[in-house]
Enzyme design. Structure first.
Site, PDB file in Angstrom:
ATOM      1  N   GLU A 298       0.840  -1.206   0.000  1.00 34.42           N
ATOM      2  CA  GLU A 298       0.000   0.000   0.000  1.00 34.42           C
ATOM      3  C   GLU A 298       0.874   1.255   0.000  1.00 34.42           C
ATOM      4  O   GLU A 298       0.405   2.339  -0.327  1.00 34.42           O
ATOM      5  CB  GLU A 298      -0.971  -0.015   1.190  1.00 34.42           C
ATOM      6  CG  GLU A 298      -2.153   0.908   0.950  1.00 34.42           C
ATOM      7  CD  GLU A 298      -3.195   0.862   2.042  1.00 34.42           C
ATOM      8  OE1 GLU A 298      -3.063   0.060   2.975  1.00 34.42           O
ATOM      9  OE2 GLU A 298      -4.151   1.642   1.942  1.00 34.42           O
TER      10      GLU A 298
ATOM     11  N   HIS B 238      -0.196   5.998   7.219  1.00 27.44           N
ATOM     12  CA  HIS B 238       1.156   5.590   6.809  1.00 27.44           C
ATOM     13  C   HIS B 238       2.132   6.618   7.371  1.00 27.44           C
ATOM     14  O   HIS B 238       1.839   7.814   7.373  1.00 27.44           O
ATOM     15  CB  HIS B 238       1.274   5.543   5.282  1.00 27.44           C
ATOM     16  CG  HIS B 238       0.467   4.453   4.645  1.00 27.44           C
ATOM     17  ND1 HIS B 238       1.033   3.349   4.056  1.00 27.44           N
ATOM     18  CD2 HIS B 238      -0.871   4.298   4.528  1.00 27.44           C
ATOM     19  CE1 HIS B 238       0.078   2.565   3.591  1.00 27.44           C
ATOM     20  NE2 HIS B 238      -1.095   3.115   3.863  1.00 27.44           N
TER      21      HIS B 238
ATOM     22  N   HIS C 286      -4.255   6.786  -1.990  1.00 28.74           N
ATOM     23  CA  HIS C 286      -3.434   7.618  -1.101  1.00 28.74           C
ATOM     24  C   HIS C 286      -2.770   8.687  -1.964  1.00 28.74           C
ATOM     25  O   HIS C 286      -1.552   8.848  -1.960  1.00 28.74           O
ATOM     26  CB  HIS C 286      -2.404   6.775  -0.353  1.00 28.74           C
ATOM     27  CG  HIS C 286      -3.005   5.994   0.783  1.00 28.74           C
ATOM     28  ND1 HIS C 286      -3.369   6.576   1.973  1.00 28.74           N
ATOM     29  CD2 HIS C 286      -3.328   4.689   0.891  1.00 28.74           C
ATOM     30  CE1 HIS C 286      -3.880   5.650   2.774  1.00 28.74           C
ATOM     31  NE2 HIS C 286      -3.879   4.498   2.147  1.00 28.74           N
TER      32      HIS C 286
ATOM     33  N   HIS D  63      -9.293   1.820  -1.900  1.00 27.29           N
ATOM     34  CA  HIS D  63     -10.402   2.365  -1.100  1.00 27.29           C
ATOM     35  C   HIS D  63     -10.896   3.723  -1.597  1.00 27.29           C
ATOM     36  O   HIS D  63     -10.601   4.754  -1.024  1.00 27.29           O
ATOM     37  CB  HIS D  63     -10.141   2.354   0.407  1.00 27.29           C
ATOM     38  CG  HIS D  63      -8.785   2.789   0.889  1.00 27.29           C
ATOM     39  ND1 HIS D  63      -8.188   3.971   0.536  1.00 27.29           N
ATOM     40  CD2 HIS D  63      -7.923   2.189   1.735  1.00 27.29           C
ATOM     41  CE1 HIS D  63      -7.023   4.074   1.143  1.00 27.29           C
ATOM     42  NE2 HIS D  63      -6.835   3.002   1.866  1.00 27.29           N
TER      43      HIS D  63
ATOM     44  N   ASN E  51     -11.558   7.306   0.245  1.00 24.57           N
ATOM     45  CA  ASN E  51     -10.672   7.532   1.387  1.00 24.57           C
ATOM     46  C   ASN E  51      -9.265   7.849   0.900  1.00 24.57           C
ATOM     47  O   ASN E  51      -8.755   7.197  -0.014  1.00 24.57           O
ATOM     48  CB  ASN E  51     -10.654   6.299   2.304  1.00 24.57           C
ATOM     49  CG  ASN E  51     -12.025   6.027   2.903  1.00 24.57           C
ATOM     50  OD1 ASN E  51     -12.673   5.038   2.584  1.00 24.57           O
ATOM     51  ND2 ASN E  51     -12.486   6.915   3.745  1.00 24.57           N
TER      52      ASN E  51
ATOM     53  N   ARG F  22     -16.952  21.267 -10.251  1.00 24.37           N
ATOM     54  CA  ARG F  22     -16.101  21.875 -11.286  1.00 24.37           C
ATOM     55  C   ARG F  22     -14.699  21.289 -11.274  1.00 24.37           C
ATOM     56  O   ARG F  22     -13.912  21.549 -12.156  1.00 24.37           O
ATOM     57  CB  ARG F  22     -16.021  23.382 -11.083  1.00 24.37           C
ATOM     58  CG  ARG F  22     -17.144  24.106 -11.752  1.00 24.37           C
ATOM     59  CD  ARG F  22     -16.925  25.610 -11.705  1.00 24.37           C
ATOM     60  NE  ARG F  22     -18.195  26.245 -11.441  1.00 24.37           N
ATOM     61  CZ  ARG F  22     -18.620  26.603 -10.237  1.00 24.37           C
ATOM     62  NH1 ARG F  22     -17.851  26.469  -9.186  1.00 24.37           N
ATOM     63  NH2 ARG F  22     -19.802  27.137 -10.088  1.00 24.37           N
TER      64      ARG F  22
ATOM     65  N   ASP G 253      -9.937  -3.854   4.464  1.00 23.56           N
ATOM     66  CA  ASP G 253      -8.884  -2.969   4.984  1.00 23.56           C
ATOM     67  C   ASP G 253      -8.703  -3.239   6.490  1.00 23.56           C
ATOM     68  O   ASP G 253      -8.348  -2.348   7.266  1.00 23.56           O
ATOM     69  CB  ASP G 253      -9.224  -1.497   4.715  1.00 23.56           C
ATOM     70  CG  ASP G 253      -8.012  -0.567   4.798  1.00 23.56           C
ATOM     71  OD1 ASP G 253      -6.876  -1.073   4.901  1.00 23.56           O
ATOM     72  OD2 ASP G 253      -8.210   0.659   4.776  1.00 23.56           O
TER      73      ASP G 253
HETATM   74 ZN   LIG Z   1      -5.140  -0.374   3.752  1.00 26.44          ZN
END
Ligand SMILES: [Zn+2]
Length: 380
Positions: A122, A134, A188, A209, A212, A220, A267
């Site tokens: 990830e 992270h 991410h 995900h 998130n 716009r 997750d």
């Molecule tokens: Zn994860």
């Protein structure tokens, strides 16, 4: 030896029917309607759905994949198997290259043993602005050379790489990953709409995900979510735990991408199946209160840090909160994630010739039994 399961309600991609099935040598050999031709294990009208496929999972039962500890990994796989997950990808979080290499090489053994279906990085090639749970100090710029060294540690078992498309070197790394048979996933990420499209054009095929750890939808400034939802080549991961994403936004994504491009993931982290308390997620500390995992300290304290979800709960919520049919719920928890892994010819549906990975569910959609490769993990 042939196992016959009788008096079942079988959930197939086409719908639900009363019937029976036989299992030989770990595979489904026949699926029939009505009454079984011979004696069998009567399921009393309970549902049979395909074993769940979780392509994004960090832990459970107090164990954490990022440690690379094989005993913990086995415990995690057992916990999630009891909740119906028969195919499990181990997700690592951002860590030092040494730690990542060590964990990858250790977990590759469990992939070879058939306990795990692969490894997902990830991090570390993700955005500092969107790094969530992270460690920002350990993030790195994508590098094809470095990524190849990590791949080598996995001995062919690294299946997925989450990467932020806007980082320098990201598009080359996505191209290299795709060429090496690794699924590039965008997430991410602080990328806008156009940068996300560039990532997809380079070969990314999954949204890590969705919603998130990425810029949100704007009318716009559509951002990555619109780009990922509207491209027919991309499968979107969704965490359906009632915490990560509002059910209305989950329904919106499902209506746009359809069950064929939606993969529910857990997750999950160490607290899944283990209760509230303090846990590690890679190098970071996480507090779990009322089943919700949040970073304990640092600049991002309070950020959601994985879930305590299991796939059976995600399945129930898909039916109850998202309004999916049982067939559609089976699709988003099994067939679609199996397709992401390129395993949909072997897994993901209750049909003849497929691996006998099955979950028996009660009328209330609680797990009554789980079979993996023709062997009961819990017998109904
Ligand atoms: Zn994860």
């Amino acid at each position: 030896m042939t196992i016959t399961l009788a008096d079942a309600r079988i959930v197939t991609p086409e719908g639900v029917h009363d019937g029976w099935l036989t299992i030989e040598d770990g595979r489904i050999s026949h699926v029939g309607r009505g009454t079984a031709p011979g004696p069998g294990h009567a399921l009393g009208g309970r549902y049979v759905v395909p074993g769940f496929v979780d392509i994004h999972n960090h832990g459970g039962a107090g164990g954490s994949f990022p440690t690379g500890d094989q005993e913990q990994a086995g415990r995690i796989a057992s916990l999630h198997a009891r909740h119906g997950t028969t195919t499990l990808v181990a997700s690592l979080v951002t860590a030092s290259l040494d730690d990542l290499t060590r964990a990858t090489s250790s977990l590759a053994d469990l992939c070879e043993d058939g306990v795990l279906a692969g490894i997902h990085f990830e991090g570390p090639y993700i955005s500092k602005a969107r790094c969530g749970a992270h460690d920002p100090a350990l993030l790195r710029e994508p590098s094809v050379r470095e990524f190849r060294r990590l791949l080598a540690a996995g001995r062919g078992h690294v299946r997925m790489l989450t990467i932020a498309a806007e980082l320098p070197g990201a598009l080359d790394t996505i191209r290299d990953a795709a060429a090496a048979g690794v699924i590039a996933a965008l997430g991410h990420s602080d990328a806008g709409y156009e940068q996300t499209i560039a990532g997809i054009e380079a070969g990314a095929r999954v949204a890590t995900h969705l919603y998130n750890a990425m810029p949100q939808l704007g009318h716009r400034d559509p951002g990555p979510i619109a780009a990922l939802l509207e491209d027919g080549r991309v499968t979107v991961e969704l965490v359906n735990d009632g915490v990560h994403v509002h059910p209305a936004m989950l329904r919106l994504a499902l209506r746009t991408a359809g069950p064929g491009r939606t993969a529910l993931i857990t997750d999950a982290m160490a607290a899944a199946g283990a209760g509230d308390g303090s846990y590690d997620l890679g190098p970071l500390k996480v507090n779990v209160v009322d089943g919700v995992a949040r970073l304990a300290n640092g600049d991002a304290a309070g950020s959601i840090a994985g879930s305590t979800l299991t796939m059976d709960a995600a399945f129930r919520r898909a039916v109850r909160e998202l309004g999916l049919s049982l067939s559609e719920a089976a699709e988003v928890t099994s067939l679609t994630p199996a397709r992401v892994l390129g395993l949909d010819d072997r897994l993901g549906s209750v049909s003849a010739g497929r691996q006998a990975d099955l979950v028996v569910l009660t009328e209330d959609l609680e797990v009554a039994g789980v079979m993996r490769r023709g062997t009961w993990i819990t017998e109904p």
